[in-house]
Design an enzyme around this catalytic site. Structure first.
Site, PDB file in Angstrom:
ATOM      1  N   ASP A 346       0.852  -1.192   0.000  1.00  0.00           N
ATOM      2  CA  ASP A 346       0.000   0.000   0.000  1.00  0.00           C
ATOM      3  C   ASP A 346       0.886   1.239   0.000  1.00  0.00           C
ATOM      4  O   ASP A 346       2.113   1.151  -0.029  1.00  0.00           O
ATOM      5  CB  ASP A 346      -0.963   0.007   1.188  1.00  0.00           C
ATOM      6  CG  ASP A 346      -0.244   0.117   2.530  1.00  0.00           C
ATOM      7  OD1 ASP A 346       1.009   0.137   2.555  1.00  0.00           O
ATOM      8  OD2 ASP A 346      -0.933   0.186   3.565  1.00  0.00           O
ATOM      9  N   ASP A 348       1.498   4.879   2.054  1.00  0.00           N
ATOM     10  CA  ASP A 348       1.234   5.682   3.247  1.00  0.00           C
ATOM     11  C   ASP A 348       1.753   7.099   3.015  1.00  0.00           C
ATOM     12  O   ASP A 348       2.947   7.285   2.707  1.00  0.00           O
ATOM     13  CB  ASP A 348       1.933   5.089   4.474  1.00  0.00           C
ATOM     14  CG  ASP A 348       1.457   3.674   4.780  1.00  0.00           C
ATOM     15  OD1 ASP A 348       0.258   3.420   4.632  1.00  0.00           O
ATOM     16  OD2 ASP A 348       2.299   2.823   5.152  1.00  0.00           O
ATOM     17  N   ASP A 446      -3.211   5.108   2.618  1.00  0.00           N
ATOM     18  CA  ASP A 446      -3.520   5.680   3.932  1.00  0.00           C
ATOM     19  C   ASP A 446      -3.088   7.136   3.938  1.00  0.00           C
ATOM     20  O   ASP A 446      -1.910   7.449   3.685  1.00  0.00           O
ATOM     21  CB  ASP A 446      -2.781   4.929   5.049  1.00  0.00           C
ATOM     22  CG  ASP A 446      -3.461   3.624   5.415  1.00  0.00           C
ATOM     23  OD1 ASP A 446      -4.578   3.377   4.926  1.00  0.00           O
ATOM     24  OD2 ASP A 446      -2.874   2.836   6.175  1.00  0.00           O
TER      25      ASP A 446
END
Length: 522
Positions: A346, A348, A446
């Site tokens: 992912d 961040d 995120d």
């Protein structure tokens, strides 16, 4: 008297018998000496035996009680570690941890005549009223002798080890990672952590392990981990690890926990019901949360590694949006990419503004902008307090959006590139193809908003790795009596937070050598 003492005058914590009547014990109280008051010199019935009680993990109040108990029985107990100490008694510490503490106190000049003992020796001595013979079960076990000053020492704390991205023991760490994951799938967090700590220390070794003797003096390697390493050295593979990889349950748990929004408990329940892939969820009739629905819909994309080029592209999209809303704001790519990784699961992004308070309300405006541009596929906002907490747990309280964003062109992607074979085997839901053929892919992102005064701590906390951060918090608590999290560093003794303008300052507060992000891949 109840609580610390049993009804028969026995310390229920360590089974020491307090040889003082109850009334007198209430009068004595077990309190520490009052500052400035001269105590009468205790009687020394056993010349040649001088005890030092290590406060680390024992606590000051318990140490004070045990000190007074021993002195009443005629033992000499020293308040500070000195050359005259013959018996160092520790509770709930390993031999390696005590050696590390000693080396810091003595500058590596630990006397060879000093006995490092478990609390059991002290307990037995208190019960018999004299120093008992030191047996093997009383001695703290040390992984390797510390007598050779030229032998390199490896810390049990990942935050005191430099761990590069590419290391020399991947064959062992990959095996231990499988066992850690399998233990966590069974909700055995302790076993999982033990395997992860073993893998972490192997990653930091500057040499490739070729025989078991190479591991002499290496901490954090339990009996099970050593068995796996020895098996691989002898046979090239571990039968236990191969069995786990072939296990139907492991494969099902791996696939189901790969769904965004699905934890171990939920995946375990589904696996027990016979579900094996995310595709099974669509035909099972299970009611899914919005998060899980998005996880199933974009399963193939979200389980395909995000490249560094893709992460940079996401960063540019978010940065453009942030600057259009709040000029001067700072957007930083975090996590494994900051540590030098070329791929991750992912993206961040940490967002702040040099003028404290200007970041308030930014998250809502940012996600609205992304939504208006057709980039936002899913989001769940966590409205954290943004405040500091004194506990050293890993969770922070920042305003955060757990999002899935739509990335158009895939920078650096090869024509026809697709997800890994194991992801394809898991079978994406029918009718939901991956990025191939539709010109865009879904990416987990995120978005974290933090006040500028906490930026250095957030930067440190969100860089990782997970094991590095876990050991950093453990070091702060156990070695420095401080509480560290992504908001700040709390000094318990002085009841205050320590400000820091950079990661280097935080390491200085902790008395640690600064380790740059590319060396934190523990």
């Amino acid at each position: 008297m109840t609580g610390f003492f049993g009804g028969g005058g026995v310390c229920t914590h360590c089974r020491c018998r307090a040889m003082v009547p109850l009334k007198r014990r209430r009068k004595d109280g077990g309190a520490a000496p009052i500052a400035g008051v001269q105590e009468r010199a205790p009687v020394n019935r056993f010349p040649g035996v001088e005890i030092f009680l290590l406060e680390r993990r024992m606590g000051s109040s318990r140490r004070a009680f045990l000190t007074q108990l021993a002195r009443r029985k005629g033992f000499r107990v020293q308040d500070t570690l000195g050359d005259s100490v013959t018996h160092l008694v520790s509770e709930s510490n390993s031999g390696d941890e005590v050696w590390e503490w000693l080396d810091r106190q003595t500058g590596g000049q630990t006397p060879g005549s000093l006995s490092l003992l478990d609390i059991s020796w002290f307990t037995d001595s208190m019960e018999t009223g004299r120093p008992v013979e030191i047996l093997d079960r009383h001695r703290l076990q040390v992984s390797a002798p510390r007598s050779d000053p030229e032998e390199p020492r490896i810390s049990a704390y990942a935050c005191q080890r430099r761990t590069p991205l590419d290391h020399l023991n991947k064959i062992f760490t990959d095996a231990l990672e499988v066992l850690a994951e399998n233990a966590e799938f069974s909700e055995s967090e302790g076993r999982g952590l033990a395997f992860r700590k073993a893998g972490s220390v192997l990653r930091s070794l500057p040499f490739a392990v070729s025989r078991m003797e190479d591991l002499r003096g290496v901490p954090c390697l339990g009996e099970h981990s050593r068995k796996i390493i020895q098996e691989i050295l002898e046979d090239g593979v571990s039968g236990e690890v191969e069995g786990v990889l072939r296990s139907e349950r492991y494969r099902a748990m791996k696939a189901l926990t790969g769904v965004f929004g699905v934890g171990v408990k939920t995946a375990d329940r589904w696996a027990r019901e016979g579900l094996r892939t995310p595709g099974d969820l669509l035909t099972s009739g299970h009611r899914l949360s919005r998060e899980q629905e998005a996880g199933v819909r974009y399963y193939e994309d979200l389980n395909c590694p995000v490249t560094r080029a893709e992460a940079d592209a996401i960063g540019e999209i978010v940065e453009e949006a942030v600057h259009s809303i709040l000029p001067g704001a700072r957007v930083t790519l975090m996590g494994g990419f900051r540590r030098g990784k070329e791929a991750g699961h992912d993206v961040d992004l940490l967002i702040t503004h040099p003028e404290e308070g200007k970041e308030e309300g930014l998250l809502g405006k940012l996600t609205s902008w992304l939504d208006s541009q057709g980039v936002l596929l899913y989001q769940r906002v966590s409205e954290g307090s943004g405040g500091r907490g004194r506990e050293s747990g890993p969770m922070d309280h920042f305003h955060r959006s757990f999002s899935i964003l739509k990335l158009g062109e895939q920078p650096g992607a090869q024509p026809g590139a697709s997800s890994a074979d194991q992801t394809q085997e898991a079978a994406a839901p029918r009718g939901q193809g991956g990025a191939q053929g539709r010109g865009w892919r879904a990416v987990r992102v995120d978005l974290v908003i933090c006040p500028y005064s906490q930026y250095a701590y957030a930067l440190l906390g969100w860089t990782g790795s997970q094991q590095f951060e876990r050991d950093l918090r453990r070091f702060a608590s156990q070695e420095r009596d401080m509480s560290l999290n992504s908001h700040g560093l709390y000094q318990r003794e002085q009841n205050r937070y320590l400000p820091a303008a950079s990661e280097e300052e935080i390491f200085t507060h902790l008395g640690l050598e600064f380790i740059p992000p590319p060396q934190r891949n523990a």
